[in-house]
Scaffold this motif. Structure first.
Motif, PDB file in Angstrom:
ATOM      1  N   GLY A 127      19.345  91.222  24.512  1.00 33.99           N
ATOM      2  CA  GLY A 127      18.794  92.028  25.600  1.00 33.99           C
ATOM      3  C   GLY A 127      17.289  91.940  25.675  1.00 33.99           C
ATOM      4  O   GLY A 127      16.589  92.212  24.691  1.00 33.99           O
TER       5      GLY A 127
ATOM      6  N   GLY B  35      15.343  93.683  27.881  1.00 33.90           N
ATOM      7  CA  GLY B  35      14.753  94.811  28.582  1.00 33.90           C
ATOM      8  C   GLY B  35      13.538  95.294  27.807  1.00 33.90           C
ATOM      9  O   GLY B  35      13.169  94.707  26.781  1.00 33.90           O
TER      10      GLY B  35
ATOM     11  N   GLY C 290      14.373  95.782  24.101  1.00 36.07           N
ATOM     12  CA  GLY C 290      14.572  94.507  23.428  1.00 36.07           C
ATOM     13  C   GLY C 290      13.253  93.811  23.161  1.00 36.07           C
ATOM     14  O   GLY C 290      13.030  93.247  22.081  1.00 36.07           O
TER      15      GLY C 290
ATOM     16  N   GLU D  40      18.866  86.873  26.486  1.00 34.42           N
ATOM     17  CA  GLU D  40      19.121  87.726  27.655  1.00 34.42           C
ATOM     18  C   GLU D  40      19.995  86.978  28.643  1.00 34.42           C
ATOM     19  O   GLU D  40      19.707  85.827  28.993  1.00 34.42           O
ATOM     20  CB  GLU D  40      17.790  88.114  28.306  1.00 34.42           C
ATOM     21  CG  GLU D  40      17.872  88.669  29.703  1.00 34.42           C
ATOM     22  CD  GLU D  40      18.688  89.946  29.801  1.00 34.42           C
ATOM     23  OE1 GLU D  40      19.616  89.976  30.627  1.00 34.42           O
ATOM     24  OE2 GLU D  40      18.393  90.892  29.053  1.00 34.42           O
TER      25      GLU D  40
ATOM     26  N   ASN E 199      16.029  92.525  33.128  1.00 34.95           N
ATOM     27  CA  ASN E 199      17.006  92.296  34.192  1.00 34.95           C
ATOM     28  C   ASN E 199      17.359  93.573  34.955  1.00 34.95           C
ATOM     29  O   ASN E 199      17.511  93.559  36.180  1.00 34.95           O
ATOM     30  CB  ASN E 199      18.265  91.667  33.592  1.00 34.95           C
ATOM     31  CG  ASN E 199      19.177  91.057  34.628  1.00 34.95           C
ATOM     32  OD1 ASN E 199      18.771  90.185  35.383  1.00 34.95           O
ATOM     33  ND2 ASN E 199      20.417  91.517  34.666  1.00 34.95           N
ATOM     34  N   SER E 200      17.523  94.685  34.233  1.00 34.40           N
ATOM     35  CA  SER E 200      17.874  95.943  34.898  1.00 34.40           C
ATOM     36  C   SER E 200      16.754  96.414  35.818  1.00 34.40           C
ATOM     37  O   SER E 200      16.998  96.861  36.938  1.00 34.40           O
ATOM     38  CB  SER E 200      18.199  97.029  33.865  1.00 34.40           C
ATOM     39  OG  SER E 200      19.400  96.731  33.182  1.00 34.40           O
TER      40      SER E 200
ATOM     41  N   GLU F 280      23.867  84.078  27.760  1.00 37.88           N
ATOM     42  CA  GLU F 280      24.729  85.227  27.481  1.00 37.88           C
ATOM     43  C   GLU F 280      25.385  85.122  26.116  1.00 37.88           C
ATOM     44  O   GLU F 280      25.939  84.077  25.757  1.00 37.88           O
ATOM     45  CB  GLU F 280      25.808  85.348  28.558  1.00 37.88           C
ATOM     46  CG  GLU F 280      26.705  86.556  28.402  1.00 37.88           C
ATOM     47  CD  GLU F 280      27.668  86.713  29.558  1.00 37.88           C
ATOM     48  OE1 GLU F 280      28.369  87.740  29.603  1.00 37.88           O
ATOM     49  OE2 GLU F 280      27.719  85.811  30.414  1.00 37.88           O
TER      50      GLU F 280
ATOM     51  N   ILE G 116      21.119  96.205  24.855  1.00 41.41           N
ATOM     52  CA  ILE G 116      21.555  96.006  26.236  1.00 41.41           C
ATOM     53  C   ILE G 116      21.500  97.336  26.988  1.00 41.41           C
ATOM     54  O   ILE G 116      21.588  98.402  26.394  1.00 41.41           O
ATOM     55  CB  ILE G 116      22.975  95.420  26.298  1.00 41.41           C
ATOM     56  CG1 ILE G 116      23.966  96.300  25.543  1.00 41.41           C
ATOM     57  CG2 ILE G 116      22.986  94.006  25.713  1.00 41.41           C
ATOM     58  CD1 ILE G 116      25.400  95.827  25.596  1.00 41.41           C
TER      59      ILE G 116
END
Length: 325
Positions: A12, A14, A17, A35, A41-42, A98, A127
Motif C-alpha cells: 500500500g 497511501g 504506507g 501498490e 490511490n485512494s 498487486e 491498505i
C-alpha cells in the motif's frame, strides 16, 4: 530459485504506507512499497474539488512540511505533497503491482505480486478501504446510472440526481451538483444530517430549507430503474423521475485480502482485525497493520492524522527484534 530479499515489504502506497517506508529507510532497513494502483490511490479517487477537514500539518508524514495556500488543503495539493515526499526522499516504490499471495516458511515471507516474487522478514499491510463500496442490495443497483464514486459535478448538469447518504461525501455531492445545474434529491435514512464539515453543514441545511435541494429523511431507496426510482418515506412509497443515483454510502476494507493473508478478524459485524495496539503486529508473526485498515468496519476511527504513529510503532518494534548493523 532465488528471489529478492527485503527486510520490510510494505503493501500500500497511501500516506501511511509512505510513512512506513520513510521510517524503514530512516532505520536503515532494506524495504519496498508495492501498490496495486497509482501513488496514494485512494486520494486520487477523491472528488476533484475535495477539501480536507484537517489542516496541512495534520497530513504531514515523516516530519516533512506540507505547505498549503489555504487553511484546509485540497486534493490537488495533497497529491502534489505526497509526490514530492516520494521523490525528495527517494522512496523505493513499485506502482501498479498487486500483491496476490503471502506465504511463510521458516520465518521468511514469500510475497507474490502481479509482476514479481519477493522474500521479506517483515510485512506491513497499509491498505485503505476505498476500493469496496457498501452496497445498497436493492433491485437495479447494478445499472450504470448507479455510482458509488463521484469525481466532477459538471457531468451532472441538467440531470435529475438522487444522492444517498447523510455525511460529508453526500453533502459535498449534493451541493456541488446543485450548483452546477443538477436537480438534486437526497435520500437519508436518519432523521437529520450526519457528520458534515462545519463550513458545509449550514450551507446544505439552508439549501434544503429553501427547497433548492430536496431531502427525504428517515427514508431509503427501494429500487432503481432506467428513468426512475422507488423510495420508502415515512408517508409511504413514492416514485421519483431520475437520471443518476450517487450512493455515498461509504466503503469497507478488503476483508477478503486480510483473510487470504491469514489475518484473524472478529466474528461480529465490525470485523476488527487482530493486532497488538503497541506494536501493530497481527496474529501472524512479523506481519503488521497500519492505517485505516486497523478499524475494520469502524472506518471512522483511523485517519492520516492519528495513524501516522503506526509507522513509528512498527519500525521501533522491528528494531527491538532485529537491530540494524
Amino acid at each position: 530459485m532465488e528471489y529478492p530479499f527485503i527486510d520490510v515489504l510494505i503493501i500500500g502506497a497511501g500516506p501511511i504506507g509512505l510513512a512506513c517506508g520513510l521510517e524503514a529507510k530512516k532505520a536503515g532497513y532494506s524495504y519496498l512499497i508495492v501498490e496495486k494502483g497509482c501513488l496514494v490511490n485512494s486520494l486520487y479517487k477523491y472528488p476533484l474539488n475535495m477539501t480536507f477537514f484537517s489542516t496541512a500539518d495534520r497530513l504531514e508524514i515523516g516530519g516533512i512540511p506540507f505547505a498549503s495556500i489555504q487553511a484546509k488543503p485540497n486534493r490537488p495539493e495533497a497529491l502534489e505533497y505526497y509526490r514530492r515526499v516520494t521523490d525528495s526522499q527517494g522512496l523505493n516504490i513499485n506502482l501498479f503491482e498487486e500483491v496476490t499471495a503471502l506465504e511463510e516458511a521458516a520465518g521468511i515471507y514469500q510475497i507474490q505480486t502481479s509482476k514479481n516474487t519477493y522474500q521479506a522478514k517483515h510485512v506491513i499491510i497499509a491498505i485503505g478501504f476505498y476500493d469496496v463500496p457498501n452496497l445498497l442490495n436493492i433491485p437495479g443497483e447494478y445499472l450504470s446510472k448507479v455510482r458509488h464514486y463521484y469525481f466532477d459535478p459538471h457531468f451532472y448538469y441538467k440531470q435529475k440526481i438522487i444522492v444517498i447518504g447523510a455525511n460529508n461525501s453526500a453533502a459535498d455531492v449534493a451541493l456541488e451538483t446543485y450548483r452546477k445545474g443538477a436537480e438534486v434529491t437526497m435520500i437519508i435514512r436518519e432523521a437529520e444530517l450526519g457528520r458534515i464539515k462545519y463550513w458545509t453543514k449550514p450551507d446544505l441545511e439552508n439549501r434544503i430549507q429553501e427547497g433548492s435541494v430536496k431531502a427525504y429523511f428517515q427514508s431509503h431507496l427501494l429500487a432503481v430503474r432506467e428513468n426512475e426510482v422507488d423510495v420508502q418515506t415515512p408517508d409511504g412509497q413514492i416514485t421519483i423521475p431520475n437520471d443518476y443515483v450517487l450512493a455515498m454510502t461509504g466503503y469497507q476494507p478488503q476483508f477478503h485480502l486480510l483473510e487470504k493473508f491469514g489475518i484473524t478478524l472478529s466474528p461480529d459485524l465490525k470485523r476488527h482485525p487482530q493486532y497488538h495496539p503497541e506494536t501493530m503486529e497481527t496474529n501472524r508473526k512479523n506481519v503488521f497493520l497500519a492505517g485505516v485498515i486497523c478499524g475494520g468496519m469502524d472506518t471512522h476511527i483511523w485517519f492520516i492524522e492519528n495513524s501516522r504513529e503506526h509507522a513509528v510503532k512498527i519500525i521501533q518494534h522491528i528494531q527491538k527484534q532485529t537491530p540494524t548493523v
